[in-house]
Design an enzyme around this catalytic site. Structure first.
Site, PDB file in Angstrom:
ATOM      1  N   SER A  90       0.789  -1.242   0.000  1.00 50.57           N
ATOM      2  CA  SER A  90       0.000   0.000   0.000  1.00 50.57           C
ATOM      3  C   SER A  90       0.814   1.281   0.000  1.00 50.57           C
ATOM      4  CB  SER A  90      -0.958   0.027   1.185  1.00 50.57           C
ATOM      5  OG  SER A  90      -1.977  -0.901   0.950  1.00 50.57           O
ATOM      6  N   PHE A 148      -9.224 -12.405   1.529  1.00 50.31           N
ATOM      7  CA  PHE A 148      -8.156 -12.969   2.361  1.00 50.31           C
ATOM      8  C   PHE A 148      -8.633 -13.370   3.754  1.00 50.31           C
ATOM      9  CE2 PHE A 148      -5.945  -9.882  -0.571  1.00 50.31           C
ATOM     10  CZ  PHE A 148      -5.681 -10.863  -1.524  1.00 50.31           C
ATOM     11  N   ALA A 149      -9.935 -13.733   3.838  1.00 48.87           N
ATOM     12  CA  ALA A 149     -10.454 -14.192   5.137  1.00 48.87           C
ATOM     13  C   ALA A 149      -9.653 -15.422   5.585  1.00 48.87           C
ATOM     14  CB  ALA A 149     -11.933 -14.515   5.023  1.00 48.87           C
ATOM     15  N   THR A 151      -6.026 -17.043   4.883  1.00 44.78           N
ATOM     16  CA  THR A 151      -4.835 -16.413   4.323  1.00 44.78           C
ATOM     17  C   THR A 151      -4.235 -17.156   3.117  1.00 44.78           C
ATOM     18  OG1 THR A 151      -4.380 -15.501   6.482  1.00 44.78           O
ATOM     19  CG2 THR A 151      -2.535 -15.542   4.938  1.00 44.78           C
ATOM     20  N   TYR A 187     -10.387   2.397   6.390  1.00 42.74           N
ATOM     21  CA  TYR A 187      -9.380   2.029   5.382  1.00 42.74           C
ATOM     22  C   TYR A 187      -9.943   0.988   4.417  1.00 42.74           C
ATOM     23  CZ  TYR A 187      -4.766   0.773   3.581  1.00 42.74           C
ATOM     24  OH  TYR A 187      -3.683   0.566   2.780  1.00 42.74           O
ATOM     25  N   SER A 188      -9.779   1.210   3.131  1.00 42.24           N
ATOM     26  CA  SER A 188     -10.294   0.253   2.155  1.00 42.24           C
ATOM     27  C   SER A 188      -9.509   0.339   0.845  1.00 42.24           C
ATOM     28  CB  SER A 188     -11.769   0.562   1.879  1.00 42.24           C
ATOM     29  OG  SER A 188     -12.238  -0.188   0.784  1.00 42.24           O
ATOM     30  N   ARG A 313      -0.075   8.704   5.347  1.00 40.12           N
ATOM     31  CA  ARG A 313      -0.262   8.505   6.789  1.00 40.12           C
ATOM     32  C   ARG A 313       0.651   9.455   7.553  1.00 40.12           C
ATOM     33  NH1 ARG A 313      -2.896   3.833   8.052  1.00 40.12           N
ATOM     34  NH2 ARG A 313      -2.649   2.007   6.714  1.00 40.12           N
ATOM     35  N   ASN A 355       1.435 -11.220   7.513  1.00 34.53           N
ATOM     36  CA  ASN A 355       0.493 -12.055   8.285  1.00 34.53           C
ATOM     37  C   ASN A 355       1.167 -12.705   9.495  1.00 34.53           C
ATOM     38  OD1 ASN A 355      -2.235 -12.991   8.508  1.00 34.53           O
ATOM     39  ND2 ASN A 355      -1.482 -15.034   8.056  1.00 34.53           N
TER      40      ASN A 355
HETATM   41  S1  HEL Z   1      -3.754  -3.798   4.912  1.00 33.92           S
HETATM   42  C1  HEL Z   1      -2.776  -2.640   5.846  1.00 33.92           C
HETATM   43  C2  HEL Z   1      -1.776  -2.097   4.817  1.00 33.92           C
HETATM   44  N1  HEL Z   1      -2.413  -2.153   3.538  1.00 33.92           N
HETATM   45  C3  HEL Z   1      -3.662  -2.844   3.437  1.00 33.92           C
HETATM   46  C4  HEL Z   1      -3.148  -3.444   2.158  1.00 33.92           C
HETATM   47  C5  HEL Z   1      -1.895  -2.724   2.428  1.00 33.92           C
HETATM   48  N2  HEL Z   1      -2.970  -4.811   2.110  1.00 33.92           N
HETATM   49  C6  HEL Z   1      -3.966  -5.680   2.092  1.00 33.92           C
HETATM   50  O1  HEL Z   1      -5.127  -5.332   2.061  1.00 33.92           O
HETATM   51  C7  HEL Z   1      -3.533  -7.135   2.083  1.00 33.92           C
HETATM   52  C8  HEL Z   1      -4.194  -7.819   3.153  1.00 33.92           C
HETATM   53  C9  HEL Z   1      -3.267  -8.751   3.844  1.00 33.92           C
HETATM   54  C10 HEL Z   1      -3.030 -10.084   3.100  1.00 33.92           C
HETATM   55  C11 HEL Z   1      -2.443 -11.153   3.986  1.00 33.92           C
HETATM   56  C12 HEL Z   1      -1.006 -10.817   4.388  1.00 33.92           C
HETATM   57  O2  HEL Z   1      -0.777 -10.423   5.538  1.00 33.92           O
HETATM   58  O3  HEL Z   1      -0.147 -10.956   3.530  1.00 33.92           O
HETATM   59  N3  HEL Z   1      -3.254 -11.337   5.172  1.00 33.92           N
HETATM   60  C13 HEL Z   1      -4.224 -12.216   5.224  1.00 33.92           C
HETATM   61  O4  HEL Z   1      -4.505 -12.952   4.305  1.00 33.92           O
HETATM   62  C14 HEL Z   1      -4.970 -12.261   6.537  1.00 33.92           C
HETATM   63  N4  HEL Z   1      -5.994 -13.238   6.544  1.00 33.92           N
HETATM   64  C15 HEL Z   1      -3.696  -1.591   6.408  1.00 33.92           C
HETATM   65  C16 HEL Z   1      -2.005  -3.345   6.954  1.00 33.92           C
HETATM   66  C17 HEL Z   1      -1.284  -0.702   5.144  1.00 33.92           C
HETATM   67  O5  HEL Z   1      -0.420  -0.657   6.014  1.00 33.92           O
HETATM   68  O6  HEL Z   1      -1.751   0.292   4.585  1.00 33.92           O
HETATM   69  O7  HEL Z   1      -0.818  -2.820   2.046  1.00 33.92           O
END
Ligand code: HEL
Length: 377
Positions: A90, A148-149, A151, A187-188, A313, A355
């Site tokens: 992101s 990603f509910a 992982t 956040y989306s 941010r 994760n």
């Molecule tokens: S999440 C956050 C970060 N952002 C958002 C975006 C990004 N990344 C995602 O939406 C990916 C989701 C996580 C995928 C995975 C992982 O950790 O690799 N997790 C899962 O599958 C959990 N079930 C707000 C942290 C940001 O810092 O802006 O990048």
């Protein structure tokens, strides 16, 4: 006398509204020296907690400081270096925001106009403005929550998928909005998919072309790429490892993927040098007009120590220093990228796993070492 009393009350109210743990904003020019020993300790902790590698680069008034721990590739055992490329997740949102702010400054869109003025019929609520999507205040549900509910199955289901922007927005719109437009920060990723659609609609070019022409080339970012829908990271890079939900399950090498689920919300590949250079250029006013930068830095509070502007941010550190940038989590990679308000000191830090809650909780301490100059507790 009465004026002085009013002033004292205002000052007190102002101090009371600061986050409980934070000192008042530090005056300019008093930035402590970075604590490299502390920084190395933080990165070592991240590796001990399960990240195969962790590294950081600080660009400070022309002086470069580098720290790297662990491996770039678990198979070959090659040591991680601060020069390795990686997926910045992101942090891409700040690049997308810069392009859109440039288009706004060129008079090609208005921040307070409805998104639907430029993308007719896209959103079900005409009150959602361009400013709302840039500041995560649209209320558009984050489609990534569903994807990603679970992982690893979630990741494997999208690893080679190629999404259109409309399909991603469609996934979001299956859910009710999370808030009234403008009413709250939520956040989306959907917001920055809409930003990508706006960029493509207004310019008639892909976001890749606009990133290249407006940011990558002018800043000489030779490690920075928008590869979608290819799956490979060009050149020497760190491999990224996803931590499965089941404790003890082996890490999943997540390096190769289309990142199509993220696109303008998270698909850029870069290096610590380039991200530092980008943030420094942005904050020192070399990428947007002064008015646009002011708009980007106009913040809405997220919690005690964080606020969000437009694709940007802000973190408030324990020593009172405020830093601006973004974080990024894309499968296998977790990034912290922040700079001082004047852009003259910037830090990009990476852990090559995502994760992993413990690693995610450790990485904010890189900011304390880089900007507050003392060992984190
Ligand atoms: S999440 C956050 C970060 N952002 C958002 C975006 C990004 N990344 C995602 O939406 C990916 C989701 C996580 C995928 C995975 C992982 O950790 O690799 N997790 C899962 O599958 C959990 N079930 C707000 C942290 C940001 O810092 O802006 O990048």
């Amino acid at each position: 006398m009465r004026g002085a009393a009013v002033l004292a009350t205002a000052l007190l109210l102002c101090l009371l509204s600061l986050p409980a743990h934070a000192a008042p904003p530090a005056p300019a020019g008093t930035l402590p020296r970075p604590d490299l020993t502390g920084l190395r300790g933080v990165l070592r902790t991240a590796v001990a907690q399960g990240a195969p590698g962790a590294m950081a680069r600080i660009d400070d008034h022309g002086t470069v400081r580098r720290v790297a721990v662990g491996v770039a590739d678990r198979r070959t055992g090659r040591a991680l270096s601060d020069g390795d490329r990686f997926r910045i997740g992101s942090v891409t949102k700040t690049f997308s925001a810069v392009v859109l702010m440039q288009l706004a400054a060129e008079g090609r869109l208005r921040l307070d106009a409805p998104v639907n003025r430029y993308l007719p019929g896209l959103l079900p609520d005409r009150r959602i403005t361009v400013r709302h999507v840039l500041g995560h205040r649209s209320g558009l549900y984050d489609y990534a929550n569903d994807l990603f509910a679970r992982t690893v199955p979630g990741f494997e289901s999208v690893r080679r998928e190629v999404f259109t922007y409309r399909r991603l927005v469609g996934r979001s719109l299956r859910h009710p909005r999370t808030n009234r437009p403008g009413a709250a920060y939520s956040y989306s990723n959907t917001n920055f998919v809409v930003v990508g659609m706006l960029i493509e609609k207004l310019t008639g070019h892909t976001v890749r072309t606009e990133f290249q022409n407006r940011v990558f080339k002018p800043l000489g970012l030779r490690d920075t790429f928008y590869v979608h829908p290819g799956t490979r990271i060009p050149g020497r890079h760190a491999r990224g490892y996803l931590t499965p939900d089941r404790v003890g399950a082996p890490l999943v090498d997540a390096t190769d993927q289309t990142a199509s689920w993220a696109q303008s919300a998270g698909a850029i590949i870069s290096s610590a040098r380039d991200v530092d250079r980008f943030l420094s250029a942005l904050l020192s006013g070399r990428l947007t007009s002064p008015a646009s930068l002011r708009e980007m830095r106009h913040m809405v509070r997220v919690d005690d120590s964080q606020a969000y502007g437009l694709g940007l941010r802000r973190r408030e550190l324990s020593c009172g220093v405020r830093v601006y940038g973004h974080t990024g989590a894309v499968q296998g990679y977790y990034t912290y990228a922040f700079a001082t308000k004047d852009g003259r000191r910037s830090l990009t830090a990476l852990a090559t796993t995502s994760n992993n809650g413990r690693v995610l909780d450790t990485m904010p301490a890189t900011l304390e070492s880089a900007f507050c100059g003392k060992r984190p507790h």
